[in-house]
Design a protein around this motif. Sequence first.
Motif, PDB file in Angstrom:
ATOM      1  N   UNK A   1       0.839  -1.196   0.000  1.00 42.46           N
ATOM      2  CA  UNK A   1       0.000   0.000   0.000  1.00 42.46           C
ATOM      3  C   UNK A   1       0.871   1.241   0.000  1.00 42.46           C
ATOM      4  N   UNK A   2       0.451   2.204  -0.797  1.00 44.48           N
ATOM      5  CA  UNK A   2       1.120   3.501  -0.856  1.00 44.48           C
ATOM      6  C   UNK A   2       0.139   4.549  -0.376  1.00 44.48           C
ATOM      7  N   UNK A   3       0.555   5.356   0.591  1.00 51.97           N
ATOM      8  CA  UNK A   3      -0.332   6.317   1.238  1.00 51.97           C
ATOM      9  C   UNK A   3       0.286   7.707   1.157  1.00 51.97           C
ATOM     10  N   UNK A   4      -0.436   8.670   0.574  1.00 51.57           N
ATOM     11  CA  UNK A   4       0.004  10.062   0.600  1.00 51.57           C
ATOM     12  C   UNK A   4      -0.724  10.789   1.725  1.00 51.57           C
ATOM     13  N   UNK A   5      -0.078  11.831   2.249  1.00 54.02           N
ATOM     14  CA  UNK A   5      -0.664  12.530   3.395  1.00 54.02           C
ATOM     15  C   UNK A   5      -0.651  11.684   4.640  1.00 54.02           C
TER      16      UNK A   5
ATOM     17  N   UNK B   1     -10.346   3.927 -18.909  1.00 57.36           N
ATOM     18  CA  UNK B   1      -8.937   4.072 -19.286  1.00 57.36           C
ATOM     19  C   UNK B   1      -8.036   3.021 -18.674  1.00 57.36           C
ATOM     20  N   UNK B   2      -8.457   2.463 -17.528  1.00 59.16           N
ATOM     21  CA  UNK B   2      -7.614   1.470 -16.863  1.00 59.16           C
ATOM     22  C   UNK B   2      -8.514   0.522 -16.078  1.00 59.16           C
ATOM     23  N   UNK B   3      -9.281  -0.310 -16.767  1.00 64.23           N
ATOM     24  CA  UNK B   3     -10.275  -1.152 -16.084  1.00 64.23           C
ATOM     25  C   UNK B   3      -9.678  -2.166 -15.126  1.00 64.23           C
ATOM     26  N   UNK B   4      -8.383  -2.467 -15.279  1.00 60.53           N
ATOM     27  CA  UNK B   4      -7.766  -3.427 -14.361  1.00 60.53           C
ATOM     28  C   UNK B   4      -7.505  -2.816 -12.985  1.00 60.53           C
ATOM     29  N   UNK B   5      -7.631  -1.488 -12.871  1.00 56.37           N
ATOM     30  CA  UNK B   5      -7.428  -0.806 -11.601  1.00 56.37           C
ATOM     31  C   UNK B   5      -8.768  -0.347 -11.055  1.00 56.37           C
ATOM     32  N   UNK B   6      -9.087  -0.815  -9.899  1.00 56.98           N
ATOM     33  CA  UNK B   6     -10.339  -0.430  -9.258  1.00 56.98           C
ATOM     34  C   UNK B   6     -10.213   0.979  -8.693  1.00 56.98           C
ATOM     35  N   UNK B   7     -11.267   1.782  -8.835  1.00 62.64           N
ATOM     36  CA  UNK B   7     -11.219   3.158  -8.366  1.00 62.64           C
ATOM     37  C   UNK B   7     -12.292   3.457  -7.341  1.00 62.64           C
TER      38      UNK B   7
ATOM     39  N   UNK C   1       1.890  -2.081 -11.808  1.00 62.53           N
ATOM     40  CA  UNK C   1       0.612  -2.736 -11.550  1.00 62.53           C
ATOM     41  C   UNK C   1      -0.003  -2.093 -10.306  1.00 62.53           C
ATOM     42  N   UNK C   2      -1.190  -1.528 -10.454  1.00 66.41           N
ATOM     43  CA  UNK C   2      -1.905  -0.901  -9.343  1.00 66.41           C
ATOM     44  C   UNK C   2      -3.268  -1.572  -9.224  1.00 66.41           C
ATOM     45  N   UNK C   3      -3.528  -2.172  -8.082  1.00 66.24           N
ATOM     46  CA  UNK C   3      -4.783  -2.905  -7.909  1.00 66.24           C
ATOM     47  C   UNK C   3      -5.977  -2.010  -7.685  1.00 66.24           C
ATOM     48  N   UNK C   4      -5.816  -0.986  -6.842  1.00 67.78           N
ATOM     49  CA  UNK C   4      -6.936  -0.098  -6.524  1.00 67.78           C
ATOM     50  C   UNK C   4      -6.403   1.279  -6.191  1.00 67.78           C
ATOM     51  N   UNK C   5      -7.171   2.286  -6.576  1.00 64.59           N
ATOM     52  CA  UNK C   5      -6.911   3.667  -6.200  1.00 64.59           C
ATOM     53  C   UNK C   5      -8.027   4.109  -5.270  1.00 64.59           C
TER      54      UNK C   5
ATOM     55  N   UNK D   1       1.834  -1.844  -6.594  1.00 66.12           N
ATOM     56  CA  UNK D   1       1.050  -1.229  -5.524  1.00 66.12           C
ATOM     57  C   UNK D   1      -0.344  -1.853  -5.565  1.00 66.12           C
ATOM     58  N   UNK D   2      -0.735  -2.471  -4.477  1.00 70.48           N
ATOM     59  CA  UNK D   2      -2.086  -3.042  -4.421  1.00 70.48           C
ATOM     60  C   UNK D   2      -3.137  -1.984  -4.136  1.00 70.48           C
ATOM     61  N   UNK D   3      -2.814  -1.043  -3.248  1.00 72.72           N
ATOM     62  CA  UNK D   3      -3.738   0.049  -2.932  1.00 72.72           C
ATOM     63  C   UNK D   3      -2.955   1.345  -2.916  1.00 72.72           C
ATOM     64  N   UNK D   4      -3.380   2.302  -3.755  1.00 72.17           N
ATOM     65  CA  UNK D   4      -2.799   3.640  -3.747  1.00 72.17           C
ATOM     66  C   UNK D   4      -3.825   4.552  -3.083  1.00 72.17           C
TER      67      UNK D   4
END
Length: 935
Positions: free
Chosen positions: A335-339, A544-550, A505-509, A460-463
């Motif tokens: 997981x990548x976390x900003x803030x 634009x990026x269906x493999x990444x959940x938003x 590879x990003x799993x979810x934003x 990154x699994x979760x951004x």
Amino acid sequence: ADLLDPELDLEADLGVDTVKQAEVFAAVRTQWNLERDDTLQLREFPTLNHVAGWVRTKLGTSPDAQVASATPDTGTTDSAAATAPDTVTGDLDAVDALPRRVPVPSLRPAADQCLPTGVSLAGARVVVMRDEGGVGDALVKRLHKAGATTLVLDPGASTDDVLAHLEQWSADGPVSGVYWLAALDHEGDLAAYDLTTWQEALRRRVKALYATMRHLWDDGAFLVSATRLGGYHGYSPAGATSTLGGAVTGFTKSYKKERPAALVKAVDLPVDRRTAAIADLLIEETLRDPGCVEIGRVDGRRFGIALLEQPFPARASDGDTDTDTGMPLTSDSVMLVTGAAGSIVSAITADLAVASGGTFHLLDLTPAPDRADPDIAAFRTEPASLKGTIAARLKERGEKPTPVRIDRELAHIERLEAALTCIEAVEAAGGTAHYYAVDLTDAAAVGSVMDQVRERSGRVDVLLHAAGVEISRNLPEKEPREFDLVFDVKTTGWFNVWHAARTMEVGAVVAFSSVAGRFGNNGQTDYAAGNDLLCKVVSSLRATRPQTRGLALDWTAWGGIGMATRGSIPKIMEMAGVQVLPPEAGVAWIRRELTASQFSGEVVVAGALGMMATEYHETGGVDADAVRGQHPFGPMVGDLTVSVHDGVVSRVTLDPTEQGFLTDHRIDGTPVLPGVMGMEAFAEVAGLVAPAGYRVGGVEDVGFLAPVKFYRDEPRTLTVSAVTAPDPEGGDDLVAHCTLTAERLLPGSSDPVRTTHFTGRVRLTGAPVEEEHNDLDRSTHEPVVDAAQVYRFYFHGPAYQVVETAWRDGDGSTARLTQPLPEDRWPSDAPLALAPRLVELCFQTAGLWEAAREDRLALPMSVGRVRVLLDPATATRPLVAHAEVHDGHVDALVVDDDGRVVVRLDGYTTVPLPGGVPDDVRGPLQAAFEPGTPA
């Protein structure tokens, strides 16, 4: 008290915001028994000396005079801001106790069925920011034809040039309104943007708009902005197009909050090349419908944005979240976390760490915390003394220790402590924490950090993009540097992180948005613009990026932790009727979203929304008589409004002494609304806004949650709402999401109890009815049960005694409709949409089989789908119903004498009432329906 220099600025130095200043003045008036001065302007009293001078003027005293004053309580210290935050543990039960609301497009009546906005274009002086596609040119022609004078701004003009033109034009008189078309321009592929392109695209779309509306503030100009997000503001399965328009929409909504009396609209359109037609509809939206800010126009239809409650799926029996359909959180999760150094983000990160024990890359502007920092230790153990320590430190540096400077130092320590807490929580859960001190607006620095993330984890699994800053200030006082700061941390920060992560590879934003982004808010044009842009970015990922959940979360203000706990914000929230978010619910919400399902989209995370979701017009901007005139309406339609958030709303008062469907539908003597009339209400209300050529195709997924009882035969008012959206499965159908609610004032209570009784969906379709034939054997099979026996068992009166006779036929039951039946409604010629008594015939036919085979009387619990395939008035008599049990539910149909299917009922289920079938009825029922009865 020793820090309160009388010349310190109340807000800039002492941190006393305007709400708190008003409270101070009220306390001062009380202390010296001074009359209220309605002409008083707080901005004229910026310091304590100004306030004291006002008191002396009122009392007629000199500065040296001794006046009564309150004795300060020196035994206590205000240490609220310095108290170390408790560790908040996420609670899934607290999450599920709150509504989960999802924004969806909501069909609105045609513009000619809406009220005038009050805008007149004749003689108006109007600014038009042109687009590059010609819509602005077509619009200018129409404005001139309507009698308006225009100032045309060229697309891409610098902000300085825009302001110079406005300054010159404003010298000749006030500006009536602004059409802002910059977001109609084609964006191209955002993935190909560099930072300069990104920033310039946003400058010309939203920052120039901010500068324009701020410059014209005193004119009170109307604002109509246009975007190409797809026509549904990004709330369709296809996702948002021309994503940058989200910033314009967010700004526009907040401008409306600051200018409630002005016409303000954000009009969204599909991507096409039409110009004249778009110009026409922009004029139309200017002149009609004052009740809605977000309008989408697709194929001649108008959509607002409403909220639907979509609860989480049920959790697993062990009490944890069921991850069968969602994302598993494990020790392999990255997981990548900003803030990450914000107190709220730190708590959420800790919750995710406990759930996963994974690897966390933590990004924040705050420097990496020193575990041995004495200030952090003091913040955790002796927060009350820390302010004094900071004050002494400032004095040693030769600085004036004002409360604002002290709080600024304290906030820095608080973020260091939160960052350390975040790191420690990850490590305590067995995970790995990597902390990066980085300015998210610095593209090179972010790129370097992301290179390290790529090297360490590879994916990154979760951004989780939670970085942000908020400075509430209304538009006239909001300086460009403030707007840029608030907006850029959200948006440039996002761009730099995502641009650097795009090859991974990003799993979810998961993007942190806000109720300000969803609804707009006073003083937050920048914050709302940035948040709504993030919501549209997340929406666009579907294409634009269906493999990444938003996921985008529209947070309300938190209770207990975060910025909203400081100053006067809690008081403001209370006055506005906005419920603060319980921190234990907020902390666990992201975990629940990630693991419960594969849902992608935007979610409002809030309890009561209060004034945040106030309607803009008492009727919703709709002419109810005009809507009624377009469609015949039946007995379940009453007073009509169209709500921005709840769709079409009908409030109908039903009287058991007038309506046969109540008089003849009693349980233990009390009238109860028949379930079939609840479904009829859904069909009638949803049909009110059906486009020309559309009809009610069926009612689906009905839940009978609680009976509607009419105690003491007294009238009750029912509220039926229908939010009509495009079919989420695709195609041309529309689907209305319906609820039926009612309120009761219980003894000893001042607030009514509101209950949701029925829910369901109505399918509106332009497809022709598909006629069906069925070779059902309609001949009677002995033995039978007759009406006299049936209604010793059932509770129905004459109007609902629909079974004339019934018998077993194969693996199900068959019943013949009673003819003739008494009138069941008033007025008797009120049209019906759903043939409710034929559906009731299906219910009762199924109930007889259940009574005979299960020895119980049951009430409706749910309906999968009911359709009327033939106008009952054209059916040949007699009509018969047949019902069979399949996999725990009942399927039934009504056919006429020619074998044509009139009504089809699928997926019907029941809930049993206590007690069995009466002895004098049980025998005949079992004889008629027992196994082995001739078929």
